[in-house]
Design a protein around this motif. Sequence first.
Motif, short mmCIF file in Angstrom:
data_model
loop_
_atom_site.label_atom_id
_atom_site.label_comp_id
_atom_site.label_asym_id
_atom_site.label_seq_id
_atom_site.Cartn_x
_atom_site.Cartn_y
_atom_site.Cartn_z
N LEU A 1 0.58 -4.41 -5.04
CA LEU A 1 1.60 -3.36 -5.10
C LEU A 1 2.91 -3.88 -5.68
CD1 LEU A 1 0.60 -1.81 -1.71
CD2 LEU A 1 0.36 -0.76 -3.96
N LEU B 1 11.39 8.17 -10.63
CA LEU B 1 9.94 8.37 -10.62
C LEU B 1 9.17 7.16 -10.11
CD1 LEU B 1 9.58 10.24 -14.04
CD2 LEU B 1 9.19 11.18 -11.74
N TRP C 1 6.24 7.03 -7.25
CA TRP C 1 4.85 6.60 -7.48
C TRP C 1 4.50 5.42 -6.58
CZ3 TRP C 1 6.61 6.90 -13.15
CH2 TRP C 1 6.32 8.15 -13.69
N SER D 1 4.05 6.34 -2.94
CA SER D 1 2.83 7.12 -2.71
C SER D 1 1.60 6.22 -2.67
CB SER D 1 2.68 8.20 -3.78
OG SER D 1 2.15 7.64 -4.95
N MET D 2 1.71 5.05 -3.29
CA MET D 2 0.59 4.11 -3.23
C MET D 2 0.44 3.51 -1.85
SD MET D 2 1.03 1.97 -6.77
CE MET D 2 1.23 2.79 -8.35
N GLN E 1 -4.85 6.67 0.92
CA GLN E 1 -5.40 7.48 -0.17
C GLN E 1 -6.44 8.47 0.35
OE1 GLN E 1 -5.03 7.49 -3.54
NE2 GLN E 1 -3.50 5.89 -3.76
N THR E 2 -6.44 9.66 -0.19
CA THR E 2 -7.58 10.56 0.01
C THR E 2 -8.66 10.15 -0.98
OG1 THR E 2 -6.46 12.08 -1.46
CG2 THR E 2 -6.32 12.54 0.88
N ILE F 1 7.02 16.15 -15.81
CA ILE F 1 6.82 14.73 -16.09
C ILE F 1 6.17 14.55 -17.45
CG2 ILE F 1 5.67 12.61 -15.36
CD1 ILE F 1 5.99 13.39 -12.55
N ASN G 1 2.68 3.91 -17.42
CA ASN G 1 2.23 3.34 -16.15
C ASN G 1 0.85 2.71 -16.27
OD1 ASN G 1 4.58 4.35 -15.18
ND2 ASN G 1 3.66 6.00 -13.97
N ARG H 1 -8.42 -4.93 -9.69
CA ARG H 1 -7.57 -3.91 -10.31
C ARG H 1 -8.34 -3.00 -11.26
NH1 ARG H 1 -2.10 -4.78 -9.45
NH2 ARG H 1 -1.43 -3.63 -11.29
N TRP I 1 -4.91 4.52 -8.62
CA TRP I 1 -3.46 4.77 -8.56
C TRP I 1 -3.05 5.73 -9.65
CZ3 TRP I 1 -3.27 -1.16 -8.21
CH2 TRP I 1 -3.27 -1.58 -6.87
N SER J 1 -4.14 9.31 -9.04
CA SER J 1 -3.40 9.95 -7.93
C SER J 1 -2.02 10.40 -8.38
CB SER J 1 -3.28 8.98 -6.75
OG SER J 1 -2.25 8.05 -6.99
N MET J 2 -1.51 9.79 -9.46
CA MET J 2 -0.21 10.23 -9.99
C MET J 2 -0.32 11.60 -10.65
SD MET J 2 1.28 6.78 -11.76
CE MET J 2 1.32 5.22 -10.87
N LYS K 1 -2.18 14.05 -9.42
CA LYS K 1 -2.25 15.10 -8.40
C LYS K 1 -0.84 15.52 -8.02
CE LYS K 1 -6.43 13.00 -6.50
NZ LYS K 1 -6.93 12.11 -5.44
N GLN L 1 2.36 15.96 -6.29
CA GLN L 1 2.92 15.11 -5.23
C GLN L 1 3.34 15.94 -4.02
OE1 GLN L 1 3.70 11.81 -4.97
NE2 GLN L 1 2.92 11.13 -6.96
#
Lengths: 202, 202
Positions: free
Chosen positions: A148, A187, A191, A194-195, A199-200, B143, B151, B184, B191, B194-195, B197, B199
């Motif tokens: 992270l 932003l 992001w 949220s990490m 997680q869903t 965004i 990212n 990773r 990750w 999920s960005m 989706k 927020q």
Amino acid sequence: MSEKDLDTANKIKQAASALFLEKGFGRTTTRDIASAAGVNLALVNYYFRSKEELFKTIMMETVQGFIGQLHVLMNDQHTFEEKVELFVSNYTELLKKRPDLPIFMLSEIRNHPEEMAERLGIEQIIKEAKFFQELAQRCPDGIHPVHLFMNLISMTVFPFIGKPIISVGAGMDNETFILMMEQRKQLVPQWFLSMLKPQTEG
Amino acid sequence: MSEKDLDTANKIKQAASALFLEKGFGRTTTRDIASAAGVNLALVNYYFRSKEELFKTIMMETVQGFIGQLHVLMNDQHTFEEKVELFVSNYTELLKKRPDLPIFMLSEIRNHPEEMAERLGIEQIIKEAKFFQELAQRCPDGIHPVHLFMNLISMTVFPFIGKPIISVGAGMDNETFILMMEQRKQLVPQWFLSMLKPQTEG
DNA sequence: ATTTGATTTAAACAAATGTTTAATCCAAAT
DNA sequence: ATTTGGATTAAACATTTGTTTAAATCAAAT
């Protein structure tokens, strides 16, 4: 103004710093440096023993300053969320002013990797930082906190490194690019945080 | 084996590529190149007009190949999610083998920014890519899609660039680092997606 | 006013480096 | 066998570049 009242050694250091940053060590000559500093060629070797030594000095101070910010930030009295925001906005501001800094540091650092690391004591700085303890606590199971932290640095720093490719590729001018970097001050923390939320799974 | 049956020009190109990658243009000498290639010094200028021209040739092919992968990937027959996973895993594999590539490209690209961009036609490649259309559709309101593309690149590429600092700072050996990069391949797509989706503000 | 020591300068040195030259080699074509 | 033209080589050339030297300058202390 600010250049004339510097003593000779600092004039040299300042000029050399700009040139090393712009062209790297190999493409910068001592005559370039002396000329840019407005001093006699011999003074470069008079004040700093050699070009190599001058470079090391500058590199050390540069990296020192870069990491130093981190050290303070990571340990002060802010909440975790504030630390994240400060991290991103501080470094964004720094990189807006000196966008060449990361490449300079990282490209030349490989030549003295162990020596550099030891002198800087990065290990201690990072491990002792409260930020990392807090990060480790909030980290989802099975994900190493360093992952992270990598993401936070990456999303903050890389856009400046990749600017020549990205901005051309996306067809944006410098003004637009800076605007986007401003947006990222908000932003990236979003992001990043949220990490940390579970997680869903998808 | 694979070195001996190369013709002279390619031996030079291969040796020069490795040296430029390792030490940059300024710190690499034509004698280094000739010696590493096992050929006579004069042949460097015989096959390529000058050191500068040799460098440009190598740089162009390198960047070409790097971007080329992207081009194919972005337009083929996979789903959006698959494209993301392929992007990360392909470039992770590439960077595991050639971790110096990004710094080399990015540090030397600044010297020929406009020329480089034009020849490569990055603009067309990116804008025409299906991946970007799909990304734009899924992008949360307000965004810019480029943010998210930044990212994705950042989280994929930067860890390799920052390795000398990060891995020393975190006190991890090379083996552990590679292991994390493997992880990773799965994590970054998660990750990233999920960005996309909406927020939960907060 | 003189001395002292650091600072600055012009010049030169020595090594490194990109490039070129002219001779030689070599394989294929005639 | 000779010729031809590219490939290769050793050597040299012309700059560039990091560094040093020895003299000159300058300011502060005596």
